[in-house]
Design a protein around this motif. Structure first.
Motif: not given
Length: 188
Positions: A57-81
């Motif tokens: 179930q590899r999709t174009i959406l997943g190829q772009y969405l997954d790294p964006v979700a990862d960056k959003l999660l990690l960057s947000t945590l660094f900012l909040v912490l």
């Protein structure tokens, strides 16, 4: 199959939905909850990649969405912490600036030249691992702080600084090399 309904993409959307609750848990001082949510986000990240391969179930959406979700999660945590004075400004600015820079350059190269090959390097993967370990130990140390946790916290934050700088320069070098290759103009 509708890309939005693909199981791996649903897990990625779940990871995106976890981010505000993780932020609220940290801001409210509920570090056990934040730690658990971060672990859950990590599990969804591992599962979405595994399921994309296993279920085909590899999709174009997943190829772009997954790294964006990862960056959003990690960057947000660094900012909040950082906001909570648990991570230094230096670490936070370097991580956020590198990720923002990569995102902007990738968007420009995609929009302007149709370049799509933005696979992470081994240095980038090591940087992500250092960031994850740093965030885990920072959260863990707020409610469980034996010497070994504090040791790993310190050194993973130092590794994050070094690997963030190295991977940022490596990424810039790779892009410059790609732009200098003869076939670049033909890909757009």
């Amino acid at each position: 199959m509708n890309a939005i309904r693909a199981t791996p993409n649903q897990l990625t959307f779940l990871r995106l939905c976890i981010v505000p609750f993780l932020v609220l848990a940290i801001l409210d001082g509920h570090f056990r909850t934040a730690f658990g949510l971060f672990i859950l986000a990590g599990i969804t990240d591992g599962l979405d990649g595994l399921l994309a391969r296993v279920l085909k179930q590899r999709t174009i959406l997943g190829q772009y969405l997954d790294p964006v979700a990862d960056k959003l999660l990690l960057s947000t945590l660094f900012l909040v912490l950082h906001h909570e004075a648990l991570i230094s400004r230096r670490v936070t600015v370097l991580v956020f600036a590198r990720d923002l820079g990569i995102l902007i350059v990738a968007a420009i190269l995609y929009a302007g030249m149709g370049m799509r090959n933005f696979r992470p390097s081994i240095i980038g993967k090591a940087n992500t691992l250092a960031q994850i370990i740093a965030l885990l130990t920072v959260l863990l140390s707020q409610f469980y702080g034996p010497e070994w946790v504090l040791f790993i916290r310190h050194w993973s934050l130092m590794a994050t600084v070094v690997l963030t700088v190295l991977s940022g320069f490596h990424y810039a070098w790779k892009v410059a090399r790609q732009l200098g290759s003869p076939g670049v103009a033909a890909t757009g």
